[in-house]
Scaffold this active site. Structure first.
Site, PDB file in Angstrom:
ATOM      1  CB  CYS A 114      -7.020  -7.790  12.382  1.00 16.84           C
ATOM      2  SG  CYS A 114      -7.483  -6.132  12.862  1.00 16.84           S
ATOM      3  CG  HIS A 259      -6.516  -7.611   8.374  1.00 18.67           C
ATOM      4  ND1 HIS A 259      -7.880  -7.440   8.439  1.00 18.67           N
ATOM      5  CD2 HIS A 259      -5.970  -6.660   9.170  1.00 18.67           C
ATOM      6  CE1 HIS A 259      -8.133  -6.426   9.248  1.00 18.67           C
ATOM      7  NE2 HIS A 259      -6.998  -5.931   9.694  1.00 18.67           N
ATOM      8  CG  ASN A 289      -9.475  -2.849   9.625  1.00 16.06           C
ATOM      9  OD1 ASN A 289      -9.965  -3.979   9.703  1.00 16.06           O
ATOM     10  ND2 ASN A 289      -8.394  -2.488  10.292  1.00 16.06           N
TER      11      ASN A 289
HETATM   12  O1  UT7 Z   1      -6.510  -3.734  11.526  1.00 16.90           O
HETATM   13  C1  UT7 Z   1      -5.840  -3.494  12.704  1.00 16.90           C
HETATM   14  C2  UT7 Z   1      -4.476  -3.046  12.470  1.00 16.90           C
HETATM   15  N1  UT7 Z   1      -4.460  -1.640  12.169  1.00 16.90           N
HETATM   16  C3  UT7 Z   1      -3.576  -1.178  11.314  1.00 16.90           C
HETATM   17  O2  UT7 Z   1      -2.865  -1.948  10.748  1.00 16.90           O
HETATM   18  C4  UT7 Z   1      -3.469   0.312  11.118  1.00 16.90           C
HETATM   19  C5  UT7 Z   1      -2.026   0.708  11.021  1.00 16.90           C
HETATM   20  N2  UT7 Z   1      -1.816   2.119  10.916  1.00 16.90           N
HETATM   21  C6  UT7 Z   1      -2.219   2.859   9.851  1.00 16.90           C
HETATM   22  O3  UT7 Z   1      -2.840   2.344   8.954  1.00 16.90           O
HETATM   23  C7  UT7 Z   1      -1.817   4.287   9.771  1.00 16.90           C
HETATM   24  O4  UT7 Z   1      -0.917   4.570  10.824  1.00 16.90           O
HETATM   25  C8  UT7 Z   1      -2.988   5.301   9.827  1.00 16.90           C
HETATM   26  C9  UT7 Z   1      -3.797   5.223   8.546  1.00 16.90           C
HETATM   27  C10 UT7 Z   1      -3.879   5.029  11.024  1.00 16.90           C
HETATM   28  C11 UT7 Z   1      -2.464   6.719   9.940  1.00 16.90           C
HETATM   29  O5  UT7 Z   1      -1.638   6.978   8.840  1.00 16.90           O
HETATM   30  P1  UT7 Z   1      -0.183   7.563   9.054  1.00 16.90           P
HETATM   31  O6  UT7 Z   1       0.373   7.749   7.725  1.00 16.90           O
HETATM   32  O7  UT7 Z   1       0.568   6.659  10.004  1.00 16.90           O
HETATM   33  O8  UT7 Z   1      -0.487   8.959   9.711  1.00 16.90           O
HETATM   34  P2  UT7 Z   1       0.008   9.535  11.126  1.00 16.90           P
HETATM   35  O9  UT7 Z   1      -0.762   8.899  12.239  1.00 16.90           O
HETATM   36  O10 UT7 Z   1       1.488   9.464  11.178  1.00 16.90           O
HETATM   37  O11 UT7 Z   1      -0.441  11.029  10.991  1.00 16.90           O
HETATM   38  C12 UT7 Z   1       0.105  11.909   9.981  1.00 16.90           C
HETATM   39  C13 UT7 Z   1      -0.659  13.199  10.038  1.00 16.90           C
HETATM   40  C14 UT7 Z   1      -0.761  13.776  11.453  1.00 16.90           C
HETATM   41  O12 UT7 Z   1      -0.679  15.176  11.354  1.00 16.90           O
HETATM   42  P3  UT7 Z   1       0.722  15.943  11.657  1.00 16.90           P
HETATM   43  O13 UT7 Z   1       1.075  15.557  13.060  1.00 16.90           O
HETATM   44  O14 UT7 Z   1       1.691  15.412  10.661  1.00 16.90           O
HETATM   45  O15 UT7 Z   1       0.340  17.364  11.469  1.00 16.90           O
HETATM   46  C15 UT7 Z   1      -2.142  13.395  11.878  1.00 16.90           C
HETATM   47  O16 UT7 Z   1      -2.675  14.258  12.853  1.00 16.90           O
HETATM   48  O17 UT7 Z   1      -2.009  13.020   9.579  1.00 16.90           O
HETATM   49  C16 UT7 Z   1      -2.909  13.506  10.587  1.00 16.90           C
HETATM   50  N3  UT7 Z   1      -4.106  12.656  10.563  1.00 16.90           N
HETATM   51  C17 UT7 Z   1      -5.151  12.922   9.755  1.00 16.90           C
HETATM   52  N4  UT7 Z   1      -5.380  13.917   8.879  1.00 16.90           N
HETATM   53  C18 UT7 Z   1      -6.551  13.891   8.216  1.00 16.90           C
HETATM   54  C19 UT7 Z   1      -4.356  11.526  11.259  1.00 16.90           C
HETATM   55  N5  UT7 Z   1      -5.557  11.045  10.915  1.00 16.90           N
HETATM   56  C20 UT7 Z   1      -6.075  11.891   9.990  1.00 16.90           C
HETATM   57  C21 UT7 Z   1      -7.274  11.915   9.264  1.00 16.90           C
HETATM   58  N6  UT7 Z   1      -7.462  12.940   8.393  1.00 16.90           N
HETATM   59  N7  UT7 Z   1      -8.211  10.982   9.413  1.00 16.90           N
END
Ligand code: UT7
Length: 332
Positions: A114, A259, A289
């Site tokens: 990125c 980004h 992204n």
């Molecule tokens: O460009 C490179 C750099 N990358 C980044 O900067 C990405 C940084 N990270 C993020 O943007 C976020 O962490 C994500 C968008 C990837 C995930 O969002 P989050 O708010 O951190 O969600 P999480 O991983 O903490 O997951 C929360 C919940 C989980 O369920 P439980 O354990 O609370 O029941 C996940 O299993 O959301 C669930 N989950 C989803 N649900 C529906 C994870 N992905 C999905 C999905 N659809 N696609």
């Protein structure tokens, strides 16, 4: 003193639009979750197998040359930032150079995810200011869609990424009020495995096995929350470092082109730095992204739409896999 100016920009995205609802038909996710957590509504995927990052970059380059008033034959160096090169080797810059008919012109691939565009910008700036090259083509291009896990297991990563390309034609200027003012970049490999694609890998023999495919190490893996925390700490830190070193305040900025990893990250960063929301460019809703392509894609669109104009002071921060991060300050 010679400075490096952005002479013109171009971008290209494939025509295939993939909405959140399209993804929800393949695995357990929803439009509501994706929009709430990331701001993404849709992304673009290549139309068919056989289209690589260099193919997307070819279209973007033609637009950039036109906007810069530069003939392709004038390009005397290529820097190609990508985490998804057409093939393991040679670099996508070589493939692009060939497609542009630029035999003999040096081509350097940058593998900084990125932050790749910022790393490339720093190199191009040094080359141009020291007089080595006069017309540098700096590309960010990615094809993610061929290496995503379209199952429940991979949903956190898969919903984020999209394909696209964008580029800048850079050249020298004597105009003191224009050009690249500063680029600062960093890396910290302690986070390397928090966002990575493990295989195929030269560290293993053989590099690719059926087991690797079965256990999904051929798809990117991300520790999302950890990456989120780092991004929201490092993007403001490096941005303030660049602003302070150059005696620039947030009020002096006309535009911030961050980004596009997650809209929430960029809102968090803007709030932390007290940047008014209207100064921040977002296009993640349309493209997801696109890693190395994301900053130039957002800037190129902003120029095309008349939102970014000649003379504007623009800050471009990034954070991504590596970990790598950085910020550039540019007067358009
Ligand atoms: O460009 C490179 C750099 N990358 C980044 O900067 C990405 C940084 N990270 C993020 O943007 C976020 O962490 C994500 C968008 C990837 C995930 O969002 P989050 O708010 O951190 O969600 P999480 O991983 O903490 O997951 C929360 C919940 C989980 O369920 P439980 O354990 O609370 O029941 C996940 O299993 O959301 C669930 N989950 C989803 N649900 C529906 C994870 N992905 C999905 C999905 N659809 N696609």
């Amino acid at each position: 003193m010679t400075r490096t100016a952005i002479l013109g920009m171009g971008h290209y995205v494939p025509s295939k639009v993939v909405t959140n609802d399209d993804l929800a038909k393949m695995f357990d996710t929803s439009d509501e979750w994706i929009q709430q957590r990331t701001g993404i509504k849709e992304r673009r995927y290549i139309e068919k197998s056989g289209i690589g990052a260099s193919d997307l970059a070819l279209h973007a380059t033609k637009m950039a040359c036109e906007n810069a008033g530069v003939d392709v034959s004038e390009i005397d160096a290529i820097i190609f930032a990508t985490l998804s090169p057409d093939h393991n080797f040679p670099g996508s810059g070589c493939f692009l150079g060939d497609k542009l008919g630029l035999g003999g012109v040096p081509a350097l691939d940058v593998r900084n995810q990125c932050s790749g565009f910022l790393y490339g910008l720093q190199i191009a700036d040094a080359w141009i200011r020291c007089g080595m090259y006069k017309r540098v083509l700096l590309v960010g291009a990615e094809v993610h869609s061929t290496a995503l896990d379209f199952s429940d297991e991979g949903r956190d990563v898969t919903v984020i990424f999209g394909d696209g390309a964008a580029c800048a034609i850079l050249g020298p200027t004597d105009d003191e009020d224009r050009g690249i003012i500063d680029v600062e970049v960093h890396a910290d490999g302690s986070g390397a495995k928090d966002l990575w694609l493990e295989a195929p890998a030269s560290a293993y023999e053989p590099r690719l096995t059926h087991e690797m495919i079965d256990n999904k190490s051929v798809y990117p893996q991300m520790n999302g929350r950890h990456v989120f925390r780092w991004a929201t700490a490092k993007m403001p830190e490096v941005s303030l470092s660049v602003l302070e070193r150059n005696g620039v305040t947030v009020e002096d900025l006309d535009l911030v082109v961050p980004h596009q990893a997650n809209k929430r990250i960029n809102e968090f960063v803007s709030q932390k730095m007290s940047i008014p929301p209207e100064k921040v460019v977002h296009n993640i809703q349309k493209y997801g992204n696109t890693t190395a392509a994301s900053i130039p894609l957002a800037l190129s669109e902003a120029i095309q739409e008349g939102r970014a104009k000649k003379g504007d002071l623009v800050l471009m921060p990034a954070f991504g896999s590596g970990f790598t991060w950085g910020a550039a300050l540019v007067r358009l």
